[in-house]
Design a protein around this motif. Structure first.
Motif, PDB file in Angstrom:
ATOM      1  N   ASP A  34       0.827  -1.205   0.000  1.00 44.77           N
ATOM      2  CA  ASP A  34       0.000   0.000   0.000  1.00 44.77           C
ATOM      3  C   ASP A  34       0.864   1.260   0.000  1.00 44.77           C
ATOM      4  OD1 ASP A  34      -2.292  -1.510   0.008  1.00 44.77           O
ATOM      5  OD2 ASP A  34      -2.475  -1.504   2.215  1.00 44.77           O
ATOM      6  N   VAL A  35       1.960   1.160   0.735  1.00 45.85           N
ATOM      7  CA  VAL A  35       2.850   2.325   0.796  1.00 45.85           C
ATOM      8  C   VAL A  35       3.431   2.629  -0.578  1.00 45.85           C
ATOM      9  CG1 VAL A  35       5.006   3.188   1.765  1.00 45.85           C
ATOM     10  CG2 VAL A  35       3.361   1.979   3.229  1.00 45.85           C
ATOM     11  N   ILE A  36       3.847   1.586  -1.259  1.00 46.75           N
ATOM     12  CA  ILE A  36       4.437   1.788  -2.613  1.00 46.75           C
ATOM     13  C   ILE A  36       3.413   2.397  -3.553  1.00 46.75           C
ATOM     14  CG2 ILE A  36       5.363   0.596  -4.631  1.00 46.75           C
ATOM     15  CD1 ILE A  36       6.689  -1.381  -2.705  1.00 46.75           C
ATOM     16  N   LEU A  37       2.195   1.902  -3.543  1.00 42.65           N
ATOM     17  CA  LEU A  37       1.145   2.402  -4.435  1.00 42.65           C
ATOM     18  C   LEU A  37       0.828   3.862  -4.122  1.00 42.65           C
ATOM     19  CD1 LEU A  37      -1.272  -0.692  -4.545  1.00 42.65           C
ATOM     20  CD2 LEU A  37       0.235   0.164  -6.371  1.00 42.65           C
ATOM     21  N   MET A  38       0.821   4.179  -2.858  1.00 46.69           N
ATOM     22  CA  MET A  38       0.527   5.549  -2.489  1.00 46.69           C
ATOM     23  C   MET A  38       1.622   6.496  -2.993  1.00 46.69           C
ATOM     24  SD  MET A  38      -0.934   4.972   1.386  1.00 46.69           S
ATOM     25  CE  MET A  38      -1.197   6.719   1.672  1.00 46.69           C
ATOM     26  N   ARG A  39       2.880   6.049  -2.885  1.00 48.89           N
ATOM     27  CA  ARG A  39       3.977   6.866  -3.385  1.00 48.89           C
ATOM     28  C   ARG A  39       3.854   7.087  -4.912  1.00 48.89           C
ATOM     29  NH1 ARG A  39       8.254   7.972  -0.191  1.00 48.89           N
ATOM     30  NH2 ARG A  39       8.285   7.012   1.899  1.00 48.89           N
ATOM     31  N   GLN A  40       3.513   6.042  -5.603  1.00 50.49           N
ATOM     32  CA  GLN A  40       3.356   6.161  -7.067  1.00 50.49           C
ATOM     33  C   GLN A  40       2.224   7.130  -7.420  1.00 50.49           C
ATOM     34  OE1 GLN A  40       2.880   2.128  -8.408  1.00 50.49           O
ATOM     35  NE2 GLN A  40       5.111   1.750  -8.491  1.00 50.49           N
ATOM     36  N   GLU A  41       1.152   7.114  -6.668  1.00 50.15           N
ATOM     37  CA  GLU A  41       0.048   8.030  -6.930  1.00 50.15           C
ATOM     38  C   GLU A  41       0.511   9.476  -6.751  1.00 50.15           C
ATOM     39  OE1 GLU A  41      -3.137   6.961  -4.376  1.00 50.15           O
ATOM     40  OE2 GLU A  41      -3.655   5.154  -5.509  1.00 50.15           O
ATOM     41  N   VAL A  42       1.309   9.672  -5.702  1.00 54.18           N
ATOM     42  CA  VAL A  42       1.809  11.032  -5.457  1.00 54.18           C
ATOM     43  C   VAL A  42       2.707  11.475  -6.619  1.00 54.18           C
ATOM     44  CG1 VAL A  42       3.258  12.429  -3.940  1.00 54.18           C
ATOM     45  CG2 VAL A  42       1.610  10.816  -2.944  1.00 54.18           C
ATOM     46  N   ILE A  43       3.573  10.557  -7.044  1.00 58.25           N
ATOM     47  CA  ILE A  43       4.470  10.901  -8.160  1.00 58.25           C
ATOM     48  C   ILE A  43       3.675  11.232  -9.417  1.00 58.25           C
ATOM     49  CG2 ILE A  43       6.213   9.954  -9.730  1.00 58.25           C
ATOM     50  CD1 ILE A  43       7.319   8.386  -7.327  1.00 58.25           C
ATOM     51  N   LEU A  44       2.644  10.456  -9.698  1.00 57.86           N
ATOM     52  CA  LEU A  44       1.821  10.708 -10.887  1.00 57.86           C
ATOM     53  C   LEU A  44       1.129  12.058 -10.799  1.00 57.86           C
ATOM     54  CD1 LEU A  44       0.252   7.180 -11.524  1.00 57.86           C
ATOM     55  CD2 LEU A  44       1.979   8.367 -12.904  1.00 57.86           C
ATOM     56  N   GLU A  45       0.650  12.403  -9.600  1.00 58.21           N
ATOM     57  CA  GLU A  45       0.013  13.695  -9.437  1.00 58.21           C
ATOM     58  C   GLU A  45       0.998  14.830  -9.689  1.00 58.21           C
ATOM     59  OE1 GLU A  45      -1.647  13.752  -5.579  1.00 58.21           O
ATOM     60  OE2 GLU A  45      -3.291  12.353  -6.042  1.00 58.21           O
ATOM     61  N   GLU A  46       2.236  14.640  -9.192  1.00 59.04           N
ATOM     62  CA  GLU A  46       3.252  15.657  -9.409  1.00 59.04           C
ATOM     63  C   GLU A  46       3.578  15.795 -10.904  1.00 59.04           C
ATOM     64  OE1 GLU A  46       4.843  17.740  -7.398  1.00 59.04           O
ATOM     65  OE2 GLU A  46       3.618  17.157  -5.671  1.00 59.04           O
ATOM     66  N   MET A  47       3.670  14.678 -11.623  1.00 61.61           N
ATOM     67  CA  MET A  47       3.977  14.689 -13.055  1.00 61.61           C
ATOM     68  C   MET A  47       2.868  15.379 -13.844  1.00 61.61           C
ATOM     69  SD  MET A  47       6.948  13.407 -13.625  1.00 61.61           S
ATOM     70  CE  MET A  47       6.851  13.102 -15.355  1.00 61.61           C
ATOM     71  N   VAL A  48       1.626  15.094 -13.447  1.00 59.30           N
ATOM     72  CA  VAL A  48       0.502  15.733 -14.137  1.00 59.30           C
ATOM     73  C   VAL A  48       0.556  17.236 -13.951  1.00 59.30           C
ATOM     74  CG1 VAL A  48      -2.003  15.992 -14.142  1.00 59.30           C
ATOM     75  CG2 VAL A  48      -0.987  13.718 -14.072  1.00 59.30           C
ATOM     76  N   MET A  49       0.896  17.669 -12.737  1.00 63.46           N
ATOM     77  CA  MET A  49       0.976  19.091 -12.463  1.00 63.46           C
ATOM     78  C   MET A  49       2.096  19.745 -13.304  1.00 63.46           C
ATOM     79  SD  MET A  49       0.433  19.135  -8.312  1.00 63.46           S
ATOM     80  CE  MET A  49       0.739  20.878  -8.232  1.00 63.46           C
ATOM     81  N   LEU A  50       3.242  19.050 -13.360  1.00 64.88           N
ATOM     82  CA  LEU A  50       4.362  19.591 -14.134  1.00 64.88           C
ATOM     83  C   LEU A  50       4.020  19.672 -15.631  1.00 64.88           C
ATOM     84  CD1 LEU A  50       7.417  17.903 -12.409  1.00 64.88           C
ATOM     85  CD2 LEU A  50       6.870  20.333 -12.433  1.00 64.88           C
ATOM     86  N   LEU A  51       3.410  18.608 -16.151  1.00 64.66           N
ATOM     87  CA  LEU A  51       3.031  18.611 -17.569  1.00 64.66           C
ATOM     88  C   LEU A  51       2.019  19.715 -17.862  1.00 64.66           C
ATOM     89  CD1 LEU A  51       2.802  14.770 -18.289  1.00 64.66           C
ATOM     90  CD2 LEU A  51       4.560  16.380 -19.057  1.00 64.66           C
ATOM     91  N   THR A  52       1.122  19.942 -16.906  1.00 62.38           N
ATOM     92  CA  THR A  52       0.154  21.017 -17.090  1.00 62.38           C
ATOM     93  C   THR A  52       0.861  22.365 -17.146  1.00 62.38           C
ATOM     94  OG1 THR A  52      -1.535  19.724 -15.935  1.00 62.38           O
ATOM     95  CG2 THR A  52      -1.908  22.097 -16.157  1.00 62.38           C
ATOM     96  N   GLU A  53       1.863  22.543 -16.280  1.00 62.83           N
ATOM     97  CA  GLU A  53       2.630  23.785 -16.285  1.00 62.83           C
ATOM     98  C   GLU A  53       3.366  23.975 -17.615  1.00 62.83           C
ATOM     99  OE1 GLU A  53       5.213  23.998 -12.968  1.00 62.83           O
ATOM    100  OE2 GLU A  53       3.618  23.829 -11.475  1.00 62.83           O
ATOM    101  N   ILE A  54       3.967  22.859 -18.084  1.00 64.69           N
ATOM    102  CA  ILE A  54       4.671  22.928 -19.370  1.00 64.69           C
ATOM    103  C   ILE A  54       3.724  23.338 -20.490  1.00 64.69           C
ATOM    104  CG2 ILE A  54       5.849  21.553 -21.131  1.00 64.69           C
ATOM    105  CD1 ILE A  54       7.064  19.918 -18.839  1.00 64.69           C
ATOM    106  N   ARG A  55       2.533  22.725 -20.515  1.00 65.35           N
ATOM    107  CA  ARG A  55       1.548  23.061 -21.551  1.00 65.35           C
ATOM    108  C   ARG A  55       1.154  24.520 -21.478  1.00 65.35           C
ATOM    109  NH1 ARG A  55      -4.349  21.202 -20.485  1.00 65.35           N
ATOM    110  NH2 ARG A  55      -4.007  22.992 -19.116  1.00 65.35           N
TER     111      ARG A  55
END
Length: 239
Positions: A34-55
């Motif tokens: 569960d801990v690993i999955l939660m970390r991955q979700e956080v990373i994905l959220e951060e990536m989405v935010m960064l990609l949105t900024e880039i766009r």
């Protein structure tokens, strides 16, 4: 900063932020998975935010580029340069330095173009037509007649022929003139003396001039309907 540099910078930032994951708030009941999955979700959220900024950054920069003033375009036609100007094609007409010559059938005698129609017999009027068809007329004028007399004497023996020339007194009886209208003086050395008779001697019955063979081709008056050879003259032609 250019668009390509901005993209590279944001991509690097995204990668760096993906490695730094904020600490998770756990209640102690989660499994390791569960801990690993939660970390991955956080990373994905951060990536989405960064990609949105880039766009958004790219969209903003594109808008700024489109709104920038463009170079002024005018409707004026392009002016050809000096090197594009058509070259002049004007040519200078060549002038011939060749001396004037006599046309075909004519020979030059003392600077005069002459044609003696040997073996052709015709009246004085027919002789004029014959010469005119060649572009000239019966020989006339003192200088030309003297050249013609020389030609005839070289061609024939004394008494061998009679040759028409362009002299007459048709306009006024007793007033002899050349076809040019110039008078033929009565004391001209062209006139002959035949059988002790000074020419012209025929009166009203003899109104046309000829070089008379029996008198060594001196000038005589004679009836215009006799059949003799024409002696033609023509102007020189440019070479």
């Amino acid at each position: 900063m250019g668009l390509a540099a901005a993209v590279l910078w944001l991509s690097a930032a995204a990668a760096a932020r993906a490695l730094v994951v904020p600490p998770l708030r756990l209640d102690g009941n989660e499994s390791h998975t569960d801990v690993i999955l939660m970390r991955q979700e956080v990373i994905l959220e951060e990536m989405v935010m960064l990609l949105t900024e880039i766009r958004d950054t790219l969209v903003d920069r594109r808008r700024v580029t489109d709104e920038a003033p463009r170079d002024r375009v005018t409707d004026e036609p392009l002016r050809p340069s000096v090197t594009d100007a058509p070259r002049s094609t004007t040519t200078t007409a060549k002038t011939s330095n060749a001396p004037p010559t006599c046309p075909d059938k004519f020979q030059e005698v003392d600077g005069v173009c002459l044609h003696l129609a040997s073996s052709k017999q015709m009246s004085w009027d027919e002789a004029r037509v014959y010469c005119q068809r060649l572009g000239g007329d019966l020989v006339h004028g003192l200088r030309n007649a003297e050249a013609g007399q020389s030609l005839v004497r070289d061609k024939y023996l004394a008494g061998e022929s009679v040759v028409w020339v362009g002299g007459h007194d048709r306009s006024s009886e007793g007033r002899w003139e050349w076809l040019s209208g110039d008078a033929i003086p009565m004391d001209s050395t062209l006139w002959g003396i035949f059988l002790i008779m000074k020419q012209p001697s025929g009166g009203k019955s003899e109104n046309c001039g000829c070089f008379y063979g029996p008198d060594e081709y001196q000038l005589h008056d004679i009836p215009c309907n006799r059949q003799y050879e024409p002696l033609c003259q023509v102007d020189h032609r440019n070479g």
